[in-house]
Design a protein around this motif. Structure first.
Motif, short mmCIF file in Angstrom:
data_model
loop_
_atom_site.label_atom_id
_atom_site.label_comp_id
_atom_site.label_asym_id
_atom_site.label_seq_id
_atom_site.Cartn_x
_atom_site.Cartn_y
_atom_site.Cartn_z
N GLY A 68 51.74 35.11 42.68
CA GLY A 68 51.96 35.32 41.15
C GLY A 68 51.36 33.97 40.68
O GLY A 68 50.96 33.06 41.26
N PRO A 69 51.39 33.98 39.25
CA PRO A 69 51.05 32.65 38.66
C PRO A 69 52.07 31.58 39.13
O PRO A 69 51.87 30.33 38.96
N ASP A 70 53.22 31.79 39.39
CA ASP A 70 54.24 30.87 39.81
C ASP A 70 54.35 30.80 41.37
O ASP A 70 55.47 30.25 42.03
N GLY A 71 53.51 31.47 42.20
CA GLY A 71 53.65 31.23 43.51
C GLY A 71 54.00 32.62 44.26
O GLY A 71 53.85 33.64 43.64
N ALA A 90 44.38 47.63 40.68
CA ALA A 90 43.27 47.50 40.08
C ALA A 90 42.29 46.92 41.05
O ALA A 90 42.64 46.01 41.70
N PHE A 91 41.19 47.40 41.19
CA PHE A 91 40.13 46.97 42.08
C PHE A 91 39.34 45.57 41.26
O PHE A 91 38.32 45.86 40.53
N PHE A 92 39.71 44.31 41.74
CA PHE A 92 39.19 42.99 41.37
C PHE A 92 39.07 42.25 42.56
O PHE A 92 40.28 41.82 43.02
N GLU A 93 38.13 42.06 43.20
CA GLU A 93 37.94 41.53 44.55
C GLU A 93 36.66 41.30 45.06
O GLU A 93 35.65 41.90 44.66
N ARG A 132 43.38 42.12 45.05
CA ARG A 132 43.28 41.48 46.32
C ARG A 132 42.51 39.94 45.77
O ARG A 132 42.38 39.12 46.66
N ALA A 133 42.14 39.69 44.30
CA ALA A 133 41.43 38.73 43.86
C ALA A 133 42.70 37.59 43.99
O ALA A 133 43.69 37.72 43.74
N PRO A 134 42.11 36.09 44.27
CA PRO A 134 43.16 35.10 44.22
C PRO A 134 43.49 34.98 42.63
O PRO A 134 43.05 35.39 41.78
N GLN A 135 44.73 34.32 42.35
CA GLN A 135 45.12 34.05 41.34
C GLN A 135 44.28 33.24 40.37
O GLN A 135 44.39 33.84 38.97
N ALA A 136 43.66 32.43 40.84
CA ALA A 136 42.76 31.64 39.89
C ALA A 136 41.66 32.46 39.14
O ALA A 136 41.30 32.35 37.99
N ASP A 137 41.21 33.70 39.97
CA ASP A 137 40.09 34.53 39.24
C ASP A 137 40.81 35.45 38.45
O ASP A 137 40.07 35.88 37.41
N ILE A 138 41.96 35.81 38.72
CA ILE A 138 42.83 36.83 37.98
C ILE A 138 42.98 36.26 36.58
O ILE A 138 42.92 36.64 35.72
N GLU A 148 47.07 40.80 28.93
CA GLU A 148 48.27 39.95 29.12
C GLU A 148 49.18 40.59 29.87
O GLU A 148 50.24 39.84 30.19
N MET A 149 48.85 41.58 30.63
CA MET A 149 50.16 42.18 31.40
C MET A 149 50.00 41.39 32.57
O MET A 149 49.03 40.65 33.07
N PRO A 150 51.35 41.27 33.36
CA PRO A 150 51.35 40.34 34.58
C PRO A 150 50.58 41.23 35.76
O PRO A 150 50.19 42.31 35.82
N TRP A 151 49.97 40.16 36.66
CA TRP A 151 49.06 40.47 37.37
C TRP A 151 49.18 39.68 38.69
O TRP A 151 48.89 38.35 38.68
N PHE A 152 49.35 40.39 39.94
CA PHE A 152 49.58 39.78 41.16
C PHE A 152 48.63 40.17 42.00
O PHE A 152 47.88 41.18 42.08
#
Length: 262
Positions: A68-71, A90-93, A132-138, A148-152
């Motif tokens: 997540g954004p905090d690890g 969600a499919f983002f990868e 499955r996308a990395p947090q930077a891409d998310i 604005e929803m949390p996205w892990f």
């Protein structure tokens, strides 16, 4: 005046077979006739939600890890201290059409419909997206699209274990202390209704938590309108506002009257 059918013929399009144009009285009669079926559908939907609240729970024994954004975060962490959790896959990868600028078109449409999560949070419920996308891409995608929803980030077999490795879907969980249980799953056509606060709550084990609902004994329930609030004001108790108490009392009365009509 040119009718829709005439306009279609003039433009070379296939003429639409539109319904008849009637008087206001005839329109009201047709509406009342359809309303009978719509009310029946509403009551059937409420009964289905009541049955859903009585579905058995499945214990989640496996440990899952997310980024997540905090690890690093566990499945329990995704609850963010609340009792219920809804997880949308969600499919983002890499490999998904639109990458890296966009997530899947369908998943993006779902994301665009998500109501303000503060209303879910007020009902002890957390909504998160996972990909499955990395947090930077998310983070970049959320900023671009205004989400604005949390996205892990998925890091293990969570998606495969819960039926969302090849297709979108919502999984619902509840926790009892540190124990987590799966309570519901919906995908395919069922997913298209998601996005609104009420539809999200209707797939949770505790439901909307309002007094009119048919829920098992001991489930949390409050008056139907009393908990409603502006999304930036849930820190304050809306029921303490005298004016809102009067409005919500009137709403309760109207709700009860509507519920007694066939």
């Amino acid at each position: 005046m040119t009718s829709a059918a005439e306009s279609g013929r003039k433009s070379g399009q296939t003429a639409m077979r539109t319904p008849p144009v009637v008087s206001p009285q005839e329109w009201e009669a047709a509406h009342e006739q359809l309303l009978v079926k719509e009310k029946a559908q509403t009551r059937a939907r409420d009964a289905l939600a009541a049955e859903r609240r009585r579905m058995p729970w499945m214990a989640v024994e496996k440990t899952y890890a997310f980024e997540g954004p905090d690890g690093k975060a566990s499945l329990l962490d995704l609850f963010d201290g609340r009792r219920q959790l809804i997880v949308y896959r969600a499919f983002f990868e890499p490999g998904v059409f639109g990458w890296p600028d966009h997530a899947c078109r369908g998943c993006s449409l779902v994301a665009d419909q998500v109501a303000h999560v503060a209303h879910l949070n007020a009902r002890d419920t957390t909504l998160v997206f996972v990909s499955r996308a990395p947090q930077a891409d998310i983070a970049r995608l959320k900023a671009r699209m205004g989400w604005e929803m949390p996205w892990f980030t998925l890091t293990d077999s969570f998606d495969a274990d819960f039926g969302v490795d090849e297709w979108h879907g919502h999984n619902v969980f509840i926790r009892d202390g540190d124990r987590v249980f799966r309570t519901y799953f919906i995908n395919n056509r069922g997913d298209e209704q998601m996005g609104g606060t009420w539809n999200y709550l209707d797939i949770t084990p505790l439901g909307r938590q309002e007094v009119w609902e048919d829920s098992p004994e001991g489930y949390p329930q409050t008056p139907t309108y009393k908990w409603w609030n502006w999304h930036d004001s849930y820190a304050a108790d809306p029921a303490a506002d005298k004016k809102w108490a009067e409005v919500s009392d009137a709403g309760e009365a109207a709700f009860r009257e509507a519920s007694t009509k066939p």
